[in-house]
Motif scaffolding. Sequence first.
Motif, PDB file in Angstrom:
ATOM      1  N   VAL A  44      -6.654  -5.906  13.142  1.00 48.05           N
ATOM      2  CA  VAL A  44      -5.633  -6.960  13.120  1.00 48.05           C
ATOM      3  C   VAL A  44      -4.925  -7.041  14.454  1.00 48.05           C
ATOM      4  N   LEU A  45      -4.585  -5.891  15.027  1.00 53.31           N
ATOM      5  CA  LEU A  45      -3.887  -5.876  16.314  1.00 53.31           C
ATOM      6  C   LEU A  45      -4.736  -6.514  17.409  1.00 53.31           C
ATOM      7  N   ARG A  46      -6.047  -6.408  17.276  1.00 55.03           N
ATOM      8  CA  ARG A  46      -6.960  -7.013  18.252  1.00 55.03           C
ATOM      9  C   ARG A  46      -7.279  -8.469  17.915  1.00 55.03           C
ATOM     10  N   LEU A  47      -6.676  -8.972  16.835  1.00 49.62           N
ATOM     11  CA  LEU A  47      -6.891 -10.357  16.393  1.00 49.62           C
ATOM     12  C   LEU A  47      -8.367 -10.624  16.114  1.00 49.62           C
ATOM     13  N   ASN A  48      -9.003  -9.641  15.502  1.00 49.09           N
ATOM     14  CA  ASN A  48     -10.428  -9.729  15.203  1.00 49.09           C
ATOM     15  C   ASN A  48     -10.635 -10.481  13.889  1.00 49.09           C
ATOM     16  N   PRO A  49     -11.233 -11.668  13.926  1.00 52.02           N
ATOM     17  CA  PRO A  49     -11.425 -12.442  12.682  1.00 52.02           C
ATOM     18  C   PRO A  49     -12.341 -11.750  11.679  1.00 52.02           C
ATOM     19  N   ASP A  50     -13.261 -10.903  12.166  1.00 55.75           N
ATOM     20  CA  ASP A  50     -14.170 -10.195  11.260  1.00 55.75           C
ATOM     21  C   ASP A  50     -13.400  -9.268  10.318  1.00 55.75           C
ATOM     22  N   VAL A  51     -12.294  -8.720  10.801  1.00 51.74           N
ATOM     23  CA  VAL A  51     -11.480  -7.832   9.967  1.00 51.74           C
ATOM     24  C   VAL A  51     -10.842  -8.612   8.832  1.00 51.74           C
ATOM     25  N   PHE A  52     -10.337  -9.807   9.139  1.00 49.71           N
ATOM     26  CA  PHE A  52      -9.752 -10.645   8.096  1.00 49.71           C
ATOM     27  C   PHE A  52     -10.809 -11.085   7.086  1.00 49.71           C
ATOM     28  N   GLN A  53     -12.013 -11.373   7.570  1.00 48.21           N
ATOM     29  CA  GLN A  53     -13.097 -11.763   6.666  1.00 48.21           C
ATOM     30  C   GLN A  53     -13.472 -10.608   5.750  1.00 48.21           C
ATOM     31  N   ALA A  54     -13.535  -9.401   6.318  1.00 49.67           N
ATOM     32  CA  ALA A  54     -13.846  -8.221   5.512  1.00 49.67           C
ATOM     33  C   ALA A  54     -12.751  -7.975   4.480  1.00 49.67           C
ATOM     34  N   ALA A  55     -11.515  -8.264   4.876  1.00 53.11           N
ATOM     35  CA  ALA A  55     -10.397  -8.098   3.947  1.00 53.11           C
ATOM     36  C   ALA A  55     -10.495  -9.064   2.780  1.00 53.11           C
ATOM     37  N   LEU A  56     -10.961 -10.255   3.045  1.00 50.69           N
ATOM     38  CA  LEU A  56     -11.118 -11.243   1.978  1.00 50.69           C
ATOM     39  C   LEU A  56     -12.265 -10.887   1.048  1.00 50.69           C
ATOM     40  N   ASP A  57     -13.282 -10.238   1.587  1.00 48.85           N
ATOM     41  CA  ASP A  57     -14.459  -9.902   0.801  1.00 48.85           C
ATOM     42  C   ASP A  57     -14.263  -8.669  -0.068  1.00 48.85           C
ATOM     43  N   SER A  58     -13.217  -7.900   0.186  1.00 50.77           N
ATOM     44  CA  SER A  58     -12.985  -6.662  -0.556  1.00 50.77           C
ATOM     45  C   SER A  58     -11.643  -6.729  -1.267  1.00 50.77           C
ATOM     46  N   SER A  59     -11.653  -6.495  -2.575  1.00 47.28           N
ATOM     47  CA  SER A  59     -10.407  -6.582  -3.352  1.00 47.28           C
ATOM     48  C   SER A  59      -9.455  -5.439  -3.040  1.00 47.28           C
ATOM     49  N   ILE A  60      -9.974  -4.272  -2.628  1.00 47.79           N
ATOM     50  CA  ILE A  60      -9.118  -3.124  -2.376  1.00 47.79           C
ATOM     51  C   ILE A  60      -8.204  -3.343  -1.170  1.00 47.79           C
ATOM     52  N   THR A  61      -8.606  -4.259  -0.289  1.00 49.09           N
ATOM     53  CA  THR A  61      -7.773  -4.497   0.894  1.00 49.09           C
ATOM     54  C   THR A  61      -6.434  -5.139   0.528  1.00 49.09           C
ATOM     55  N   GLY A  62      -6.326  -5.671  -0.683  1.00 48.43           N
ATOM     56  CA  GLY A  62      -5.036  -6.183  -1.123  1.00 48.43           C
ATOM     57  C   GLY A  62      -3.992  -5.084  -1.145  1.00 48.43           C
ATOM     58  N   ILE A  63      -4.398  -3.879  -1.567  1.00 45.90           N
ATOM     59  CA  ILE A  63      -3.485  -2.731  -1.565  1.00 45.90           C
ATOM     60  C   ILE A  63      -3.139  -2.347  -0.140  1.00 45.90           C
ATOM     61  N   PHE A  64      -4.155  -2.307   0.732  1.00 46.01           N
ATOM     62  CA  PHE A  64      -3.913  -1.985   2.136  1.00 46.01           C
ATOM     63  C   PHE A  64      -2.933  -2.978   2.748  1.00 46.01           C
ATOM     64  N   ALA A  65      -3.134  -4.264   2.444  1.00 44.34           N
ATOM     65  CA  ALA A  65      -2.280  -5.304   3.024  1.00 44.34           C
ATOM     66  C   ALA A  65      -0.830  -5.127   2.608  1.00 44.34           C
ATOM     67  N   LEU A  66      -0.596  -4.816   1.341  1.00 45.32           N
ATOM     68  CA  LEU A  66       0.776  -4.635   0.857  1.00 45.32           C
ATOM     69  C   LEU A  66       1.420  -3.389   1.473  1.00 45.32           C
ATOM     70  N   VAL A  67       0.634  -2.322   1.622  1.00 40.35           N
ATOM     71  CA  VAL A  67       1.163  -1.100   2.248  1.00 40.35           C
ATOM     72  C   VAL A  67       1.546  -1.375   3.695  1.00 40.35           C
ATOM     73  N   ILE A  68       0.649  -2.068   4.413  1.00 37.98           N
ATOM     74  CA  ILE A  68       0.933  -2.413   5.812  1.00 37.98           C
ATOM     75  C   ILE A  68       2.170  -3.284   5.902  1.00 37.98           C
ATOM     76  N   LEU A  69       2.270  -4.279   5.019  1.00 36.85           N
ATOM     77  CA  LEU A  69       3.411  -5.193   5.049  1.00 36.85           C
ATOM     78  C   LEU A  69       4.722  -4.455   4.792  1.00 36.85           C
ATOM     79  N   PHE A  70       4.724  -3.557   3.801  1.00 34.08           N
ATOM     80  CA  PHE A  70       5.962  -2.833   3.489  1.00 34.08           C
ATOM     81  C   PHE A  70       6.407  -1.970   4.665  1.00 34.08           C
ATOM     82  N   PHE A  71       5.473  -1.225   5.246  1.00 31.33           N
ATOM     83  CA  PHE A  71       5.848  -0.356   6.359  1.00 31.33           C
ATOM     84  C   PHE A  71       6.197  -1.165   7.611  1.00 31.33           C
ATOM     85  N   ALA A  72       5.592  -2.339   7.758  1.00 32.40           N
ATOM     86  CA  ALA A  72       5.983  -3.224   8.859  1.00 32.40           C
ATOM     87  C   ALA A  72       7.420  -3.684   8.657  1.00 32.40           C
ATOM     88  N   GLY A  73       7.765  -4.050   7.421  1.00 34.71           N
ATOM     89  CA  GLY A  73       9.138  -4.443   7.122  1.00 34.71           C
ATOM     90  C   GLY A  73      10.105  -3.301   7.313  1.00 34.71           C
TER      91      GLY A  73
END
Length: 223
Positions: free
Chosen positions: A18-47
Motif C-alpha cells: 500500500v505504501l508503494r501504491l501498488n495496485p496488485d496489492v489492492f487487487q489481492a486484497a479484494l480477492d481474499s476475504s481475510i484481508t478485510g480483517i487486515f484492513a480493519l487492523v491497519i485502519l485502527f492502528f493508523a487512527g
Amino acid sequence: METLITFLDLMGDLIKGVLRLNPDVFQAALDSSITGIFALVILFFAGLSDTIGHSVVFFANRVPRRRFLFAIFVEALVFVAGVFFWAGSIWLMADLLFDGEQSYGYVVRTVALGYAPLLFGFLILLPYLGNIVFVVLRIWVLLAVLVGVSVAYAFGFWPALICSVAGWVFLTFLARLPFLRVERVDKFLWRFSTGVDQELNSKEAVAQYMREVQSQKANEVEQ
C-alpha cells in the motif's frame, strides 16, 4: 506462535504494498476475504497513530492522566467511523455518477487499506516538521485511496478522484445540516472521552495559559 508470525508477515507485506501504491496489492486484497480483517487492523492502528500525533490537543486542554489513554482510544474509534462514512459516500457516488457495481464491503476494505500511511501519524508530534508530515501523510493517503478505488471499480484515476472528492463534499454537506447536530455529537464525544467540558484549540489553550501566567504574576506583585 507461528500463526502470529505468519499474520504479522502478511500484514507487513500488505502495508509495504500500500505504501508503494501498488495496485496488485489492492487487487489481492479484494480477492481474499481475510484481508478485510487486515484492513480493519491497519485502519485502527493508523487512527491510533494519527490521534497520538495530535495528542498535543489533549495536553493543551489539560486532559487528566487517568483519561488520556481512554481519550486516545475513543478518538481512534471515531476516526475509524469517519473512514466508514467516507467509504460509504464514495460507494454512493460511484453508483450515482458512473453506475459502479461494487459491494460496500469491498469499498470499505480498499479505503481502509489506503490509510496505511497514517501508521506514521505519530510523527506529527515532531517539532517544526509536524505540519509538513501532516500534509505529506494526507496526500499519501489520498493517493493510496485513489489507487484502491480505481482497482475496486476497474476504472481510471480521474473517475476515482471524482468519486472520492464528491463523496467528501457530500459528507461535508451532511455534517452542516442542522437537524443532524453533528457539532453536538462531537462535543458529547469530547466530554465523554476526556472528561473536559469545553475543547480548546491550540491557540485558545495558549491564550488561556498566558492569561493564567499573567494573573499569577499580578498576584505575586500584590503580595
